[in-house]
Design a protein around this motif. Structure first.
Motif, PDB file in Angstrom:
ATOM      1  N   PRO A  23       0.813  -1.228   0.000  1.00  0.00           N
ATOM      2  CA  PRO A  23       0.000   0.000   0.000  1.00  0.00           C
ATOM      3  C   PRO A  23       0.839   1.268   0.000  1.00  0.00           C
ATOM      4  O   PRO A  23       0.513   2.234  -0.700  1.00  0.00           O
ATOM      5  N   SER A  24       1.931   1.282   0.768  1.00  0.00           N
ATOM      6  CA  SER A  24       2.734   2.504   0.807  1.00  0.00           C
ATOM      7  C   SER A  24       3.294   2.830  -0.575  1.00  0.00           C
ATOM      8  O   SER A  24       3.417   3.997  -0.938  1.00  0.00           O
ATOM      9  N   GLY A  25       3.623   1.790  -1.332  1.00  0.00           N
ATOM     10  CA  GLY A  25       4.127   2.037  -2.677  1.00  0.00           C
ATOM     11  C   GLY A  25       3.050   2.620  -3.575  1.00  0.00           C
ATOM     12  O   GLY A  25       3.293   3.569  -4.343  1.00  0.00           O
ATOM     13  N   PRO A  29      -6.665  -7.195   0.508  1.00  0.00           N
ATOM     14  CA  PRO A  29      -7.751  -8.109   0.121  1.00  0.00           C
ATOM     15  C   PRO A  29      -8.817  -8.252   1.203  1.00  0.00           C
ATOM     16  O   PRO A  29      -9.931  -8.664   0.893  1.00  0.00           O
ATOM     17  N   ASP A  30      -8.479  -7.903   2.458  1.00  0.00           N
ATOM     18  CA  ASP A  30      -9.457  -8.082   3.525  1.00  0.00           C
ATOM     19  C   ASP A  30     -10.364  -6.880   3.706  1.00  0.00           C
ATOM     20  O   ASP A  30     -11.330  -6.938   4.470  1.00  0.00           O
ATOM     21  N   GLU A  90     -15.664  -1.253  -1.344  1.00  0.00           N
ATOM     22  CA  GLU A  90     -16.405  -0.019  -1.110  1.00  0.00           C
ATOM     23  C   GLU A  90     -15.655   0.883  -0.134  1.00  0.00           C
ATOM     24  O   GLU A  90     -15.585   2.099  -0.319  1.00  0.00           O
ATOM     25  N   GLU A  91     -15.055   0.252   0.866  1.00  0.00           N
ATOM     26  CA  GLU A  91     -14.326   1.025   1.872  1.00  0.00           C
ATOM     27  C   GLU A  91     -13.053   1.626   1.274  1.00  0.00           C
ATOM     28  O   GLU A  91     -12.694   2.775   1.554  1.00  0.00           O
ATOM     29  N   ILE A  92     -12.393   0.861   0.438  1.00  0.00           N
ATOM     30  CA  ILE A  92     -11.181   1.372  -0.204  1.00  0.00           C
ATOM     31  C   ILE A  92     -11.516   2.560  -1.091  1.00  0.00           C
ATOM     32  O   ILE A  92     -10.810   3.567  -1.117  1.00  0.00           O
TER      33      ILE A  92
END
Lengths: 237, 237
Positions: free
Chosen positions: B92-94, B156-157, B161-163
């Motif tokens: 994610p940081s990338g 993946p967890d 929608e939240e992302i």
DNA sequence: GTCTATAGACGGATAGAC
DNA sequence: GTCTATCCGTCTATAGAC
């Protein structure tokens, strides 16, 4: 002129304020003419000048009547939390709830224009009209003077400068959160679930996560993109 | 007409684009007249119509020339990360660095107008001009189509929608982050340290903290403010 | 308080000379 | 490509009748 709680019928003056609020969020201040306002409010063209003196004074009154009440509620919520804590620092989640949660609850009110106003407020934060910026800074001075110290006490290990920036980031997230519940943003059409009732917990967990994130003392995330020379120029090589 | 890499001297056309960019961020689209633009660019009043056909077409070109390059860089950065990961999900940081870090680096460029443009872009995200909204949505479709799936794979967890919402919140935080480096916001005068070089790590850790925050499945933070009846009404009781 | 009418400045856009 | 001159619409604000 203006005793606070004179709950009268929606007269011309109030219809003008409501119409202006809705038109400003849609077209901006410069993009909204007094003709559009008086037309939507079913009032005469001269009504804006009669009731407010000028278009700018109308703009200011649109913000004043809502912000006064919103910030009063925010301070009342913080008062309650500090009373409950009886001397101890208030928890960060409580402080954020008092500031951002109160605003989101106003934004959830679609019946009395609260939603429209909060969209307008978020938009105006990035619209640097000279006189409106000055006005907003004055209106916010009181709440910031209470909420920032509360956060400083709640997070004594975080540099104040960092808290200030993160508060600023959070205001940006909130602004987009409110705008995103309409068909306004880049993500329009991508949200399957735009239920405003779920927005508050969604945003709150995001804000708390950001506020409590570990500090970055190093050079940042540059390393992840390093290893290239002057790739960032304007012309394709 | 327009071969991409024709690096010529700053002619009238480019001066118009630069002047318009700076004036738009200061006064908005509606608040900026073609007379202001041609005046600042030391060009003739008729130049806007000659070079672009209309004021609206000029607005569009202001965004097109910058966004094309920014989004090209964003995609190139993501390409690199995915190649390095060779099949595995990118961290994610990338992903955030490739999207938001690239934008902040453009915003850090004060010499070639990148900073001005990023302020304008942040402002425009909340300015729902019909035709500009449509245009931005098209320009962003490509990058979103790559970055959102990358985040879905990286987390993946987390419900998609939240992302989506959190990406939206992050764009708001970035927008305010860039605006806050000038004397624009409510916090003007409160920042002791507005060093743009420190902004990238500041914002990045905030964004990562928000993106990875635990999900809120319950009713939210309401409980912290509960225990009151109808206190939220408009009139003081 | 509400209306009509209008003043006076400014908006985008264009025609046509150079 | 650049310029002047100008069309025509809209803007905010006001004057003055009702």
């Amino acid at each position: 002129m203006s005793d606070a709680s004179r709950a009268s019928v929606p007269d011309t003056r109030d219809r003008l304020l409501d119409a202006a609020e809705a038109l400003f969020v849609e077209h901006g201040f410069e993009g909204t003419s007094t003709r559009m306002i008086t037309g939507a409010a079913r009032a005469n063209l001269a009504a804006v000048n009669y009731h407010f003196g000028s278009k700018d004074a109308l703009v200011q009154e649109v913000f004043r009547r809502r912000l006064a009440e919103l910030n009063r509620q925010r301070l009342a919520a913080l008062d309650r939390l500090e009373a409950e804590a009886s001397g101890a620092p208030v928890r960060p989640s409580g402080i954020l709830g008092a500031f951002f949660g109160t605003a989101l609850q106003l934004a959830a009110d679609t019946e009395h224009g609260g939603h429209t106003f909060m969209r307008l407020l978020g938009r105006t934060n990035t619209e640097p009209n000279a006189f409106i910026r000055q006005f907003l800074a004055e209106e916010y001075a009181g709440v910031l003077g209470r909420f920032l110290p509360a956060l400083y006490r709640a997070l004594p290990d975080v540099p104040r400068e960092e808290i200030l920036w993160r508060f600023h980031f959070m205001m940006g997230a909130m602004s987009y959160a409110i705008a995103g519940t309409d068909g306004l943003q880049l993500f329009a059409g991508r949200f399957d679930d735009a239920d405003p009732a779920r927005l508050i917990p969604r945003l709150m967990s995001f804000l708390l996560g950001g506020l409590r994130a570990p500090l970055a003392e190093f050079g940042g995330f540059r390393d992840e993109r390093a290893g290239e020379g002057d790739e960032g120029g304007l012309a394709a090589a």
